[in-house]
Design a protein around this motif. Structure first.
Motif, PDB file in Angstrom:
ATOM      1  N   HIS A 342       0.839  -1.195   0.000  1.00 55.54           N
ATOM      2  CA  HIS A 342       0.000   0.000   0.000  1.00 55.54           C
ATOM      3  C   HIS A 342       0.874   1.246   0.000  1.00 55.54           C
ATOM      4  CE1 HIS A 342      -3.066   2.885   1.409  1.00 55.54           C
ATOM      5  NE2 HIS A 342      -3.935   2.048   0.876  1.00 55.54           N
ATOM      6  N   GLN A 349       0.482   6.539  -6.884  1.00 52.58           N
ATOM      7  CA  GLN A 349      -0.856   7.055  -7.172  1.00 52.58           C
ATOM      8  C   GLN A 349      -1.056   8.480  -6.672  1.00 52.58           C
ATOM      9  OE1 GLN A 349      -2.656   5.915  -9.504  1.00 52.58           O
ATOM     10  NE2 GLN A 349      -4.474   5.133  -8.430  1.00 52.58           N
ATOM     11  N   LYS A 350      -0.504   8.784  -5.516  1.00 51.21           N
ATOM     12  CA  LYS A 350      -0.756  10.086  -4.907  1.00 51.21           C
ATOM     13  C   LYS A 350       0.412  11.045  -5.143  1.00 51.21           C
ATOM     14  CE  LYS A 350      -4.389   8.577  -2.176  1.00 51.21           C
ATOM     15  NZ  LYS A 350      -5.696   9.146  -1.901  1.00 51.21           N
ATOM     16  N   SER A 352       1.093  13.354  -7.316  1.00 51.25           N
ATOM     17  CA  SER A 352       0.809  14.771  -7.541  1.00 51.25           C
ATOM     18  C   SER A 352       0.461  15.469  -6.226  1.00 51.25           C
ATOM     19  CB  SER A 352      -0.334  14.922  -8.533  1.00 51.25           C
ATOM     20  OG  SER A 352      -1.466  14.227  -8.065  1.00 51.25           O
ATOM     21  N   LEU A 353      -0.215  14.745  -5.357  1.00 49.94           N
ATOM     22  CA  LEU A 353      -0.600  15.317  -4.073  1.00 49.94           C
ATOM     23  C   LEU A 353       0.618  15.505  -3.180  1.00 49.94           C
ATOM     24  CD1 LEU A 353      -3.200  16.035  -2.437  1.00 49.94           C
ATOM     25  CD2 LEU A 353      -3.023  13.756  -1.448  1.00 49.94           C
ATOM     26  N   ILE A 354       1.456  14.457  -3.164  1.00 54.92           N
ATOM     27  CA  ILE A 354       2.641  14.511  -2.310  1.00 54.92           C
ATOM     28  C   ILE A 354       3.595  15.590  -2.778  1.00 54.92           C
ATOM     29  CG2 ILE A 354       4.665  13.187  -1.576  1.00 54.92           C
ATOM     30  CD1 ILE A 354       2.729  10.655  -1.995  1.00 54.92           C
ATOM     31  N   ILE A 361      -8.486  19.795  -3.783  1.00 56.94           N
ATOM     32  CA  ILE A 361      -9.942  19.816  -3.815  1.00 56.94           C
ATOM     33  C   ILE A 361     -10.426  18.666  -2.958  1.00 56.94           C
ATOM     34  CG2 ILE A 361     -11.978  19.761  -5.293  1.00 56.94           C
ATOM     35  CD1 ILE A 361      -9.791  20.392  -7.569  1.00 56.94           C
ATOM     36  N   LEU A 363     -12.685  16.064  -1.060  1.00 52.79           N
ATOM     37  CA  LEU A 363     -13.846  15.340  -1.544  1.00 52.79           C
ATOM     38  C   LEU A 363     -15.122  15.679  -0.800  1.00 52.79           C
ATOM     39  CD1 LEU A 363     -12.658  11.755  -2.386  1.00 52.79           C
ATOM     40  CD2 LEU A 363     -13.750  13.417  -3.890  1.00 52.79           C
ATOM     41  N   ASN A 364     -14.988  15.943   0.509  1.00 52.09           N
ATOM     42  CA  ASN A 364     -16.223  16.038   1.268  1.00 52.09           C
ATOM     43  C   ASN A 364     -16.521  17.434   1.793  1.00 52.09           C
ATOM     44  OD1 ASN A 364     -14.036  15.827   2.777  1.00 52.09           O
ATOM     45  ND2 ASN A 364     -14.865  14.408   4.283  1.00 52.09           N
TER      46      ASN A 364
ATOM     47  N   GLU B 111     -16.454   6.259   0.209  1.00 51.93           N
ATOM     48  CA  GLU B 111     -15.440   7.160  -0.367  1.00 51.93           C
ATOM     49  C   GLU B 111     -14.047   6.824   0.171  1.00 51.93           C
ATOM     50  OE1 GLU B 111     -15.640   9.362  -2.670  1.00 51.93           O
ATOM     51  OE2 GLU B 111     -17.822   9.348  -2.960  1.00 51.93           O
ATOM     52  N   VAL B 115     -10.757   6.021  -1.926  1.00 48.97           N
ATOM     53  CA  VAL B 115      -9.638   6.957  -1.978  1.00 48.97           C
ATOM     54  C   VAL B 115      -8.416   6.463  -1.210  1.00 48.97           C
ATOM     55  CG1 VAL B 115      -8.914   9.286  -1.336  1.00 48.97           C
ATOM     56  CG2 VAL B 115     -11.195   8.899  -2.278  1.00 48.97           C
ATOM     57  N   ASP B 116      -8.638   5.903  -0.015  1.00 51.53           N
ATOM     58  CA  ASP B 116      -7.502   5.580   0.848  1.00 51.53           C
ATOM     59  C   ASP B 116      -7.123   4.103   0.878  1.00 51.53           C
ATOM     60  OD1 ASP B 116      -7.009   8.188   1.649  1.00 51.53           O
ATOM     61  OD2 ASP B 116      -8.613   8.108   3.143  1.00 51.53           O
ATOM     62  N   VAL B 117      -8.066   3.221   0.528  1.00 50.96           N
ATOM     63  CA  VAL B 117      -7.715   1.807   0.544  1.00 50.96           C
ATOM     64  C   VAL B 117      -7.290   1.375  -0.860  1.00 50.96           C
ATOM     65  CG1 VAL B 117      -8.494  -0.531   1.044  1.00 50.96           C
ATOM     66  CG2 VAL B 117      -9.289   1.370   2.457  1.00 50.96           C
ATOM     67  N   PHE B 118      -8.139   1.668  -1.851  1.00 53.22           N
ATOM     68  CA  PHE B 118      -7.801   1.253  -3.219  1.00 53.22           C
ATOM     69  C   PHE B 118      -7.062   2.327  -4.009  1.00 53.22           C
ATOM     70  CE2 PHE B 118     -11.462  -1.572  -2.232  1.00 53.22           C
ATOM     71  CZ  PHE B 118     -10.717  -2.741  -2.212  1.00 53.22           C
ATOM     72  N   LEU B 119      -6.889   3.501  -3.412  1.00 58.37           N
ATOM     73  CA  LEU B 119      -6.066   4.568  -4.000  1.00 58.37           C
ATOM     74  C   LEU B 119      -6.493   4.905  -5.429  1.00 58.37           C
ATOM     75  CD1 LEU B 119      -2.690   3.099  -2.752  1.00 58.37           C
ATOM     76  CD2 LEU B 119      -3.892   5.012  -1.710  1.00 58.37           C
ATOM     77  N   LEU B 120      -7.809   5.044  -5.651  1.00 60.42           N
ATOM     78  CA  LEU B 120      -8.293   5.244  -7.016  1.00 60.42           C
ATOM     79  C   LEU B 120      -8.159   6.691  -7.487  1.00 60.42           C
ATOM     80  CD1 LEU B 120     -11.405   2.894  -6.968  1.00 60.42           C
ATOM     81  CD2 LEU B 120      -9.117   2.445  -7.847  1.00 60.42           C
ATOM     82  N   THR B 121      -7.977   7.628  -6.588  1.00 62.85           N
ATOM     83  CA  THR B 121      -7.815   9.024  -6.983  1.00 62.85           C
ATOM     84  C   THR B 121      -6.798   9.703  -6.064  1.00 62.85           C
ATOM     85  OG1 THR B 121      -8.900  11.171  -6.720  1.00 62.85           O
ATOM     86  CG2 THR B 121     -10.018   9.306  -5.758  1.00 62.85           C
ATOM     87  N   PRO B 122      -6.062  10.673  -6.606  1.00 59.84           N
ATOM     88  CA  PRO B 122      -5.098  11.372  -5.747  1.00 59.84           C
ATOM     89  C   PRO B 122      -5.757  12.369  -4.795  1.00 59.84           C
ATOM     90  CG  PRO B 122      -4.918  12.118  -8.031  1.00 59.84           C
ATOM     91  CD  PRO B 122      -5.931  11.015  -8.016  1.00 59.84           C
ATOM     92  N   LYS B 123      -7.005  12.728  -5.042  1.00 59.12           N
ATOM     93  CA  LYS B 123      -7.681  13.676  -4.153  1.00 59.12           C
ATOM     94  C   LYS B 123      -7.804  13.097  -2.744  1.00 59.12           C
ATOM     95  CE  LYS B 123     -11.106  15.685  -7.292  1.00 59.12           C
ATOM     96  NZ  LYS B 123     -12.563  15.667  -7.477  1.00 59.12           N
ATOM     97  N   PRO B 124      -7.566  13.896  -1.746  1.00 56.08           N
ATOM     98  CA  PRO B 124      -7.748  13.375  -0.390  1.00 56.08           C
ATOM     99  C   PRO B 124      -9.158  13.640   0.142  1.00 56.08           C
ATOM    100  CG  PRO B 124      -6.645  15.484  -0.304  1.00 56.08           C
ATOM    101  CD  PRO B 124      -7.001  15.249  -1.731  1.00 56.08           C
ATOM    102  N   ILE B 125      -9.505  12.870   1.145  1.00 59.88           N
ATOM    103  CA  ILE B 125     -10.744  13.146   1.866  1.00 59.88           C
ATOM    104  C   ILE B 125     -10.369  14.007   3.064  1.00 59.88           C
ATOM    105  CG2 ILE B 125     -12.522  12.121   3.329  1.00 59.88           C
ATOM    106  CD1 ILE B 125     -12.647   9.817   1.530  1.00 59.88           C
ATOM    107  N   TYR B 205       0.504   7.181   6.835  1.00 59.92           N
ATOM    108  CA  TYR B 205      -0.029   7.418   5.494  1.00 59.92           C
ATOM    109  C   TYR B 205      -0.718   8.771   5.417  1.00 59.92           C
ATOM    110  CZ  TYR B 205      -3.655   6.987   1.854  1.00 59.92           C
ATOM    111  OH  TYR B 205      -4.505   7.214   0.818  1.00 59.92           O
ATOM    112  N   ILE B 209       0.492  12.100   3.184  1.00 61.84           N
ATOM    113  CA  ILE B 209      -0.148  12.664   1.994  1.00 61.84           C
ATOM    114  C   ILE B 209      -1.005  13.883   2.293  1.00 61.84           C
ATOM    115  CG2 ILE B 209      -0.161  10.467   0.704  1.00 61.84           C
ATOM    116  CD1 ILE B 209      -3.264  10.492   1.317  1.00 61.84           C
TER     117      ILE B 209
END
Lengths: 412, 266
Positions: A342, A349-350, A352-354, A361, A363-364, B111, B115-125, B205, B209
């Motif tokens: 992981h 995967q992250k 760009s964020l790092i 943006i 999410l919630n 969500e 986002v955090d388990v399967f890492l499908l998007t770089p956007k954070p929650i 983690y 991030i």
């Protein structure tokens, strides 16, 4: 059956025992049952005046080790006179009669003592098929039901009758059932063990004869007097446990020194019985004293919690002798591997964020604003409710009422 | 040029974890760690193959068990205090964080898995308190603590004369005796180990991030929160306060109406 009506005392006298031996027995029983000295006097009186209990002894699926244990009672006093304590009307293993004669004896004994006799059950009753334990054309269940019908109380003698023992162990092919699961509708006392200690049986019968009731039982139906403490808490090797001194293998120096057998799979910490106090074979020894761990034979389902020589039981479905330790360690390894994987994927995967290349943006955030809107809606609803109540107040009182002006109160 | 200043919108420091919550966390961390260590030694004591016996080794295994039992009691008391705080604490400590009953929480769980388990998007929650998935996991941990407490006390009851020990003793027999309870107690310990691995990793983690001070927040209680979320929270607090006031007002009014009606009729 001509013995009927005789008391234990009369029976002993007739057999040539002395009163001294009789009193010794009463004192011993009183001591074992934890009675006061007045209690011993009660025992003496009961055994002198009350006729002996008629007992019908049934054998079902079992190895007869319980009978062996009973007949070879440990204490010299008990050993000699235990069989005189009861009026044994029927016991298919011990009696000389066989075949139709034996069946006749049972039927007669049941008829004669109907509602008065004590039923002792040795062995489990198989429900899987009548073929497993049919005697004289009757299935074990039928024989048991017949016997239980006229019994005053039932003593389940040994682990088979109390909880099914080895024949009820998984997968229980004969569907062996312990007595209490057959709902006999009579008081049942479980004298546990494989086999149980004979002195315990003597104690239970003496108690029943003296006080006309069963001794206090624990949740699993065992008499608390004898099954109130763990072998672990009464074991003479307990100091070694508390000092952390353990036998590592049966042939090592520690075994010679008599250290604690906990690591050899001793089930003393799991087992309620009085082996460590009453002991076996003329109070000579008990398994732990002989260098072998307790196997937990006074506990229900002890066969399903094997192996006998391991501290923790094996877990089914994961192969032979797989313990929770192996499974736990395996899962831990998987978790650590998963976490490492992981972490690697996160860096990809992250990225760009790092590396701070993305506008953040969240999410919630929008979600939250939605929730705040909801709160506004709830507020509106409450305001509407207040208006309604006010209106109700006004219509009801014809509009002329102001609660803050007490002088305006309407007169009845 | 390499950016050294964050692109994020302004962040605000927010007081999230109150003192009882932080104490609960660290007492838990301490107790569970040492319960696992002592528990392991109790299950697999080291071999002592030489020496003069009990004179030399005294009572160490007894003291070890004493330590295990004491830590267990501290864990239980700690949890009871936290239980009170489920109702007395702030929004992030309230019981309803941990029980996924609302659509919002289930959406949050979904969500977070994405986002955090399967890492499908770089956007954070971005949550102020626990994210919904973590909170639900803690519900599981609370259940595990209760299981360990009950099984532990039931086993302890065998050698205890304390008031209430009888109840646990009855439970012990009903639950299938020592065989089953010891095994369960041991297996649940492994679940704690698995939880600790996931929990500690996820702190690293998130701190790595999201950079919102999640790791240090459990020391001081403060977190860096997106200004919009912080403002929303303040609005929400005000709105809730106002709602409570309105509710109170309605109650008063209803009481008044009842009284006047009674007077009018009687």
């Amino acid at each position: 059956m001509n013995k009927k009506g005789k008391t234990f005392y009369e029976e002993l006298m007739a057999k040539g025992y002395s009163r001294r031996q009789f009193l010794k027995f009463c004192g011993l029983m009183g001591g074992m049952l934890g009675l006061q000295s007045t209690g011993v006097a009660q025992i003496v009186e009961a055994l002198e005046t009350k006729p002996r209990l008629p007992v019908l002894w049934y054998h079902f699926q079992e190895c007869t080790c319980c009978s062996e244990s009973f007949l070879r009672a440990s204490h010299p006093v008990i050993e000699e006179i235990l069989l005189e304590l009861i009026s044994l009307e029927y016991d298919d293993t011990l009696m000389a009669a066989a075949g139709e004669q034996a069946e006749w004896v049972r039927a007669e004994a049941m008829k004669e003592n109907y509602g008065n006799y004590l039923m002792v059950v040795e062995g489990a009753v198989p429900l899987g098929s009548p073929g497993y334990c049919t005697i004289a054309g009757k299935s074990a269940k039928q024989i048991f039901d017949e016997g239980a019908k006229g019994a005053k109380a039932i003593i389940a003698w040994g682990n088979c009758a109390c909880s099914g023992c080895i024949q009820a162990a998984k997968p229980n092919p004969t569907q062996a059932m312990p007595v209490h699961k057959l709902n006999p509708g009579k008081p049942v006392v479980n004298v546990q063990g494989c086999p149980p200690i004979a002195d315990v049986m003597a104690g239970v019968i003496t108690y029943y004869l003296t006080f006309d009731k069963l001794p206090e039982l624990d949740n699993t139906g065992r008499p608390k007097v004898f099954y109130g403490r763990r072998i672990h808490d009464t074991c003479y090797r307990r100091p070694c446990y508390d000092a952390g001194l353990f036998v590592e293998s049966f042939d090592d120096e520690n075994a010679k020194k008599g250290y604690c057998l906990y690591k050899m799979g001793c089930k003393g910490p799991n087992t309620y019985n009085s082996c460590a106090i009453i002991k076996w074979n003329n109070n000579v020894s008990y398994p732990i004293q002989s260098g072998h761990g307790c196997i937990g034979c006074a506990e229900p389902n002890f066969w399903d919690n094997g192996p006998l020589y391991a501290t923790l039981p094996a877990i089914e479905g994961f192969g032979i002798e797989t313990t929770a330790t192996k499974i736990g360690a395996g899962l831990t390894a998987v978790a650590l591997g998963g976490v490492a994987a992981h972490a690697i994927v996160t860096n990809i995967q992250k990225r760009s964020l790092i590396k701070n290349r993305t506008d953040d943006i969240s999410l919630n955030v929008e979600d939250n604003q939605e929730y705040c809107g909801e709160l506004g809606k709830r507020m509106d609803n409450l305001n509407k409710k207040i208006d309604l109540i006010r209106k109700d107040q006004l219509t009801y009182l014809g509009g002329g009422y102001r609660p803050d002006k007490p002088s305006d109160e309407p007169k009845n | 040029m390499r950016t050294v200043i964050t692109k994020k919108l302004p962040l605000r420091e927010m007081y999230v974890w109150e003192l009882p919550v932080r104490i609960f966390h660290w007492v838990n961390a301490f107790c569970i760690t040492f319960l696992i260590i002592t528990g392991f030694i109790i299950a697999y004591p080291p071999a002592i193959l030489s020496g003069t016996g009990a004179q030399q080794f005294g009572y160490w295994f007894g003291y070890l068990r004493f330590t295990h039992l004491t830590l267990g009691l501290i864990l239980i008391i700690n949890f009871l205090v936290r239980f009170y705080w489920f109702f007395a604490g702030n929004k992030f400590a309230k019981w309803n964080n941990y029980v996924p009953l609302t659509k919002r929480q289930w959406k949050g769980i979904f969500e977070t898995v994405k986002v955090d388990v399967f890492l499908l998007t770089p956007k954070p929650i971005y949550d102020i308190g626990h994210n919904s998935l973590a909170a639900t996991t803690y519900l599981g941990v609370f259940v595990l603590i209760i299981v360990q407490a009950v099984t532990g006390l039931a086993m302890w009851s065998a050698a205890s004369e304390a008031p209430g020990a009888g109840l646990f003793q009855d439970f012990l027999f009903k639950a299938g005796g020592f065989f089953f309870l010891r095994h369960l107690h041991y297996m649940v310990m492994w679940l704690f180990i698995l939880f600790i691995i996931a929990h500690v990793y996820l702190v690293f983690y998130h701190d790595y991030i999201e950079r919102n001070g999640i790791a240090s927040s459990i020391i001081g209680g403060w977190k860096f929160i997106d200004e919009r979320l912080a403002k929303d929270y303040v609005n929400e607090l005000n709105a809730t306060e106002e709602l409570d006031k309105k509710k109170h007002e309605i109650k008063e009014l209803e009481k008044e109406v009842k009284e006047t009606k009674a007077k009018h009729n009687g």
